[in-house]
Design a protein around this motif. Structure first.
Motif, mmCIF file in Angstrom:
data_model
loop_
_atom_site.group_PDB
_atom_site.id
_atom_site.type_symbol
_atom_site.label_atom_id
_atom_site.label_comp_id
_atom_site.label_asym_id
_atom_site.label_seq_id
_atom_site.Cartn_x
_atom_site.Cartn_y
_atom_site.Cartn_z
ATOM 1 N N PRO A 60 47.868 30.572 34.798
ATOM 2 C CA PRO A 60 48.928 30.788 35.463
ATOM 3 C C PRO A 60 48.542 32.345 35.492
ATOM 4 C CG PRO A 60 49.418 30.115 33.027
ATOM 5 C CD PRO A 60 48.056 30.083 33.568
ATOM 6 N N GLN A 61 48.334 32.787 35.201
ATOM 7 C CA GLN A 61 47.642 33.895 34.632
ATOM 8 C C GLN A 61 46.611 34.797 35.562
ATOM 9 O OE1 GLN A 61 50.963 35.294 33.399
ATOM 10 N NE2 GLN A 61 52.015 33.547 33.202
ATOM 11 N N THR A 62 45.765 34.608 36.336
ATOM 12 C CA THR A 62 45.351 35.390 36.494
ATOM 13 C C THR A 62 45.421 35.034 38.133
ATOM 14 O OG1 THR A 62 44.436 32.693 37.258
ATOM 15 C CG2 THR A 62 43.757 33.791 35.478
ATOM 16 N N ALA A 63 44.246 36.153 38.421
ATOM 17 C CA ALA A 63 44.408 37.163 40.059
ATOM 18 C C ALA A 63 44.335 35.626 41.042
ATOM 19 C CB ALA A 63 43.425 37.945 40.037
ATOM 20 N N ALA A 64 43.913 34.499 40.726
ATOM 21 C CA ALA A 64 43.587 33.632 41.823
ATOM 22 C C ALA A 64 44.652 33.048 41.661
ATOM 23 C CB ALA A 64 42.688 32.453 40.996
ATOM 24 N N ALA A 65 46.261 32.850 41.148
ATOM 25 C CA ALA A 65 46.894 32.387 41.267
ATOM 26 C C ALA A 65 47.748 32.386 43.558
ATOM 27 C CB ALA A 65 48.634 32.296 40.477
ATOM 28 N N GLU A 66 47.469 34.009 43.337
ATOM 29 C CA GLU A 66 48.166 34.150 44.750
ATOM 30 C C GLU A 66 48.073 33.685 45.382
ATOM 31 O OE1 GLU A 66 48.222 38.232 47.753
ATOM 32 O OE2 GLU A 66 47.962 38.237 45.367
ATOM 33 N N GLU A 67 46.125 32.998 45.478
ATOM 34 C CA GLU A 67 45.595 32.382 46.190
ATOM 35 C C GLU A 67 45.928 31.358 46.206
ATOM 36 O OE1 GLU A 67 41.440 31.540 49.413
ATOM 37 O OE2 GLU A 67 41.913 32.873 47.502
ATOM 38 N N ALA A 68 46.359 30.368 44.793
ATOM 39 C CA ALA A 68 46.154 29.177 44.814
ATOM 40 C C ALA A 68 47.834 28.369 45.221
ATOM 41 C CB ALA A 68 46.360 28.613 43.351
ATOM 42 N N LEU A 69 48.686 29.490 45.403
ATOM 43 C CA LEU A 69 50.010 29.491 46.219
ATOM 44 C C LEU A 69 50.439 28.786 47.401
ATOM 45 C CD1 LEU A 69 52.139 31.685 43.541
ATOM 46 C CD2 LEU A 69 52.978 28.414 43.228
ATOM 47 N N THR A 70 48.984 30.339 47.843
ATOM 48 C CA THR A 70 49.159 30.196 49.212
ATOM 49 C C THR A 70 48.808 28.814 49.792
ATOM 50 O OG1 THR A 70 49.094 32.897 49.427
ATOM 51 C CG2 THR A 70 48.278 31.304 51.354
ATOM 52 N N ILE A 71 47.466 28.516 49.300
ATOM 53 C CA ILE A 71 46.928 27.168 49.625
ATOM 54 C C ILE A 71 48.335 25.818 49.131
ATOM 55 C CG2 ILE A 71 45.217 25.689 49.459
ATOM 56 C CD1 ILE A 71 43.580 27.485 48.202
ATOM 57 N N LEU A 72 48.443 25.992 48.041
ATOM 58 C CA LEU A 72 49.957 25.005 48.220
ATOM 59 C C LEU A 72 51.031 24.905 49.595
ATOM 60 C CD1 LEU A 72 50.950 24.594 44.567
ATOM 61 C CD2 LEU A 72 49.994 22.877 45.739
ATOM 62 N N VAL A 73 50.747 26.603 49.731
ATOM 63 C CA VAL A 73 51.932 26.480 51.043
ATOM 64 C C VAL A 73 51.988 25.552 52.312
ATOM 65 C CG1 VAL A 73 53.382 27.804 52.655
ATOM 66 C CG2 VAL A 73 53.595 27.603 49.677
ATOM 67 N N GLN A 74 50.069 26.016 52.402
ATOM 68 C CA GLN A 74 49.780 25.648 53.869
ATOM 69 C C GLN A 74 49.265 23.778 53.658
ATOM 70 O OE1 GLN A 74 46.745 27.616 54.948
ATOM 71 N NE2 GLN A 74 47.884 29.887 55.418
ATOM 72 N N SER A 75 48.489 23.582 52.965
ATOM 73 C CA SER A 75 48.875 21.964 52.105
ATOM 74 C C SER A 75 49.867 21.610 52.801
ATOM 75 C CB SER A 75 47.671 22.048 50.987
ATOM 76 O OG SER A 75 46.331 22.600 50.971
#
Length: 264
Positions: free
Chosen positions: A207-222
């Motif tokens: 949860p505390q990594t830089a990749a979390a930002e894109e992971a959230l974006t992918i969730l939104v789009q999915s």
């Protein structure tokens, strides 16, 4: 490298204390082992790794049970790794750890096991192919993390612990990036359930990594593609709360069009 000076200090210490361990079968074997060890060190320093490895292996047999044999085994593991023989290097390290659980060099053995598995570069071919570290299979990275974690847990004051902690942080970021890479792959191919599950897994585990930002974006789009409006709105709310200046929000970029880790 960071740990090379410490290794050379251990080599010198071993030469001084070789006679303090278990005594080899006879003085002739001990003398031969010490001579071979010194010759192997010379080959090691001159870059003749293959010849040095063979000599270290002979030393291990001749001086079985001694500190000299322990160090010879570690040296052989190190040189096998430097020669690109990862499987051979790991086998030697694992044998050392199994046979010498109380060795004064156990912290170094754990560190070396982590280093062997640590994928901090791709080499020339990987660079030419444009392959990102996060796009590779991550089993080795997880193995490296476990080795470094065991080191810092068992030997927090070890001279190798600080570097191990730094590498653990790098590995966590790499593993998170890998999960997002897979989620992005599924999103691009219309496998929205799989993309959402992978992105959610990345957020849960890292949860505390830089990749979390894109992971959230992918969730939104999915979730948007799956017409799960409530879940989409929840994911977007978390994204806006934690990343109000996200390029995915402010520039209208589509997740996967240009990953956050691509700088050019």
């Amino acid at each position: 490298m960071l740990w090379r000076p410490a290794l050379m200090a251990l080599l010198a210490l071993t030469l001084q204390l070789a006679g303090c361990g278990s005594t080899p079968k006879d003085e002739g074997a001990a003398t031969t082992a010490e001579r071979l060890y010194k010759e192997a060190l010379e080959d090691m320093e001159s870059g003749s790794y293959e010849r040095a490895i063979k000599s270290f292996e002979r030393v291990e047999g001749l001086a079985a049970g001694s500190l000299l044999a322990q160090q010879a085994l570690l040296n052989a593991a190190y040189l096998s790794w430097r020669s690109g023989e990862k499987a051979q290097a790991l086998a030697a390290v694992e044998r050392f750890i199994k046979l010498n659980p109380s060795s004064p060099a156990l912290d170094y053995a754990l560190y070396l096991r982590g280093i062997i598995n640590f994928n901090d570069n791709l080499g020339l071919l990987g660079s030419l192919a444009g392959q990102d570290l996060a796009e590779r299979d991550q089993r080795a990275s997880r193995d490296a993390f476990q080795a470094f974690k065991q080191l810092v847990d068992q030997f927090p004051a070890s001279g190798y612990a600080a570097d191990a902690r730094l590498r653990m942080g790098h590995i966590v970021n790499t593993l998170a990036s890998y999960e997002v890479h897979v989620a992005r792959y599924y999103l691009r191919r219309g496998a929205y359930v799989a993309a959402a599950n992978r992105a959610q897994g990345a957020l849960s585990e890292f949860p505390q990594t830089a990749a979390a930002e894109e992971a959230l974006t992918i969730l939104v789009q999915s979730y948007a593609k799956l017409e799960l409006t409530a879940l989409r709105d929840d994911a977007e709310r978390v994204l806006r709360l934690n990343y109000p200046n996200s390029v995915f929000l402010n520039d209208g970029k589509v997740a996967g069009s240009k990953p956050w880790w691509k700088l050019w």
